[in-house]
Design a protein around this motif. Structure first.
Motif, short mmCIF file in Angstrom:
data_model
loop_
_atom_site.label_atom_id
_atom_site.label_comp_id
_atom_site.label_asym_id
_atom_site.label_seq_id
_atom_site.Cartn_x
_atom_site.Cartn_y
_atom_site.Cartn_z
N UNK A 192 0.85 -1.19 0.00
CA UNK A 192 0.00 0.00 0.00
C UNK A 192 0.88 1.24 0.00
N UNK A 193 0.89 2.00 -1.11
CA UNK A 193 1.72 3.19 -1.24
C UNK A 193 0.84 4.42 -1.06
N UNK A 194 0.88 5.00 0.13
CA UNK A 194 -0.06 6.08 0.46
C UNK A 194 0.13 7.35 -0.37
N UNK A 195 1.36 7.76 -0.59
CA UNK A 195 1.62 9.00 -1.32
C UNK A 195 2.11 8.74 -2.74
N UNK A 196 1.60 7.68 -3.31
CA UNK A 196 2.05 7.28 -4.64
C UNK A 196 1.52 8.24 -5.72
N UNK A 197 2.39 8.61 -6.66
CA UNK A 197 2.03 9.51 -7.76
C UNK A 197 1.49 8.70 -8.93
N UNK A 198 0.20 8.40 -8.86
CA UNK A 198 -0.43 7.56 -9.88
C UNK A 198 -0.45 8.23 -11.25
N UNK A 199 -0.64 9.54 -11.25
CA UNK A 199 -0.74 10.27 -12.52
C UNK A 199 0.55 10.17 -13.33
N UNK A 200 1.69 10.30 -12.63
CA UNK A 200 2.99 10.19 -13.31
C UNK A 200 3.20 8.79 -13.85
N UNK A 201 2.81 7.78 -13.07
CA UNK A 201 2.97 6.40 -13.51
C UNK A 201 2.09 6.12 -14.71
N UNK A 202 0.89 6.64 -14.71
CA UNK A 202 0.00 6.44 -15.85
C UNK A 202 0.57 7.09 -17.11
N UNK A 203 1.16 8.27 -16.96
CA UNK A 203 1.78 8.94 -18.10
C UNK A 203 2.93 8.10 -18.65
N UNK A 204 3.69 7.50 -17.73
CA UNK A 204 4.81 6.63 -18.13
C UNK A 204 4.30 5.43 -18.93
N UNK A 205 3.12 4.94 -18.56
CA UNK A 205 2.53 3.77 -19.23
C UNK A 205 1.74 4.13 -20.48
N UNK A 206 1.57 5.44 -20.71
CA UNK A 206 0.87 5.88 -21.91
C UNK A 206 -0.63 5.93 -21.80
N UNK A 207 -1.15 6.06 -20.56
CA UNK A 207 -2.59 6.17 -20.36
C UNK A 207 -2.90 7.39 -19.50
N UNK A 208 -4.16 7.78 -19.48
CA UNK A 208 -4.57 8.96 -18.72
C UNK A 208 -5.41 8.54 -17.51
#
Length: 381
Positions: A192-208
């Motif tokens: 469980x990553x509480x302060x995880x930057x999901x938006x940046x990871x999604x950009x890295x994966x090519x999705x929004x």
């Protein structure tokens, strides 16, 4: 003089995935530990990962011996060669304990240990899912059941990791002791990553943030059955859905072509070191396997709090409660998977309920609880 233990598996990836905690427990108890496995062929992790594991174990004083244990039961020459090598190790090192796993690896190990076991060596075998099970092909029963039955007579402790195998082993196997240990355990807190930057990871994966990320983790092969998910997504006809699979295997080209022909957004990620981040980015986890023992990948998804859609098979039914932590479908039920995925897309409150339930449920599979049970098996006479 310190007691010695030998840990045996068919392939190095099984040591890395299922045995590092076993090795550490033995080291903590004062054992000198050796490992025997096939380091060169059949692994589900990269060669570099195998080398990294060997280096890591060496730092702990654990030696790893390459034994060319074959993956095929009909490779008689390879099996006998491996038996000879492990028998030589047993004779030289005089192990007090042997822990083996995998169908062929365990047969090789137990055959090699026949003589030294008579001198008091404790033989433990973990069955990560018998190849014979309800609904298994007849050839699996014809080949693997008699072998497991015979070798159970020379097994001191038979560990099963799901309830179906445990019930069967208690009734039909002849090991001195049969135990139920629900998997290798996972460190539930680290997922469980509480302060995880999901938006940046999604950009890295090519999705929004508006896309729906469905994730599977596992080898690309017939058993993992990812084809059924691709076909289910195709029927939903929703361009927002992106299916990601972390893993490699012999079905890679087939799955890629199938997705292309059906117009499905598929990304095959190969081996990944960022599984925890991928899980924390995904919306839904799917595991459509035909056969499992007790899936670590599914447990990890539950620890993150992902709603899960899995095949209704042995092991999966021990983890997922229908309508509480996710949904269960027959492995070949394309429409069933399609309907359950669609249901989660449009009923966001379900995802929240499932997330909370799975995070609470998986605590009973936490590594601390499993280790306490494992110690009793290892060190109690």
């Amino acid at each position: 003089m310190k007691p010695k233990a030998l840990v045996v598996a068919s392939v190095a990836s099984m040591i890395q995935q299922f045995n590092m905690q076993n090795i550490q427990l033995l080291l903590d108890k004062g054992y000198i530990v050796n490992v025997a496995c096939n380091c060169k062929e059949g692994n589900t992790i990269s060669d570099e990962k195998v080398k990294e594991m060997v280096r890591s174990l060496a730092k702990k004083g654990v030696s790893v011996t390459h034994v060319p244990i074959p993956r095929k039961i009909y490779d008689v020459k390879g099996i006998f060669k491996s038996i000879k090598l492990i028998r030589k190790m047993c004779k030289k090192e005089k192990y007090a304990l042997m822990h083996c796993q995998s169908p062929i690896g365990s047969v090789v190990a137990r055959a090699a240990a026949l003589k030294v076991r008579k001198n008091g060596m404790k033989v433990i075998y973990t069955a990560h899912g018998f190849h014979f099970y309800k609904g298994a092909p007849k050839k699996n029963w014809i080949i693997f059941y008699p072998i497991e039955k015979v070798f159970s007579y020379v097994t001191d402790v038979l560990i099963t990791i799901n309830k179906e195998d445990y019930t069967f082993a208690k009734k039909y196997m002849n090991a001195k002791q049969v135990e139920y240990l629900p998997g290798v355990g996972i460190d539930t807190e680290k997922f469980w990553l509480e302060n995880f930057d999901e938006e940046t990871k999604r950009a890295e994966l090519g999705i929004t943030k508006n896309d729906l990320m469905i994730l599977s983790v596992g080898e690309l092969n017939k058993n993992k059955n990812q084809e059924v998910i691709i076909r289910a997504i195709a029927k939903l006809n929703d361009s927002r859905i992106h299916y990601f699979i972390a893993g490699k295997g012999n079905k890679e080209e087939y799955l890629r072509n199938l997705a292309k022909n059906l117009g499905v957004n598929l990304q095959l990620l190969g081996y990944r070191a960022d599984i925890i981040e991928l899980l924390n980015t995904a919306d839904i986890f799917v595991l459509p396997s035909i056969r499992e023992g007790l899936s670590v990948a599914l447990m990890e998804a539950m620890a993150v709090g992902l709603p899960c859609i899995a095949s209704r098979i042995r092991g999966n039914v021990d983890l997922i409660e229908e309508g509480k932590g996710g949904y269960l479908c027959e492995p070949d039920d394309v429409d069933g998977f399609k309907n359950r995925i669609g249901k989660l897309i449009f009923e966001s409150e379900k995802k929240t309920e499932f997330s909370k339930f799975n995070r609470e449920r998986i605590t009973s599979f936490d590594i601390k609880e499993i280790n306490d049970k494992r110690k009793l098996i290892y060190f109690c006479e």
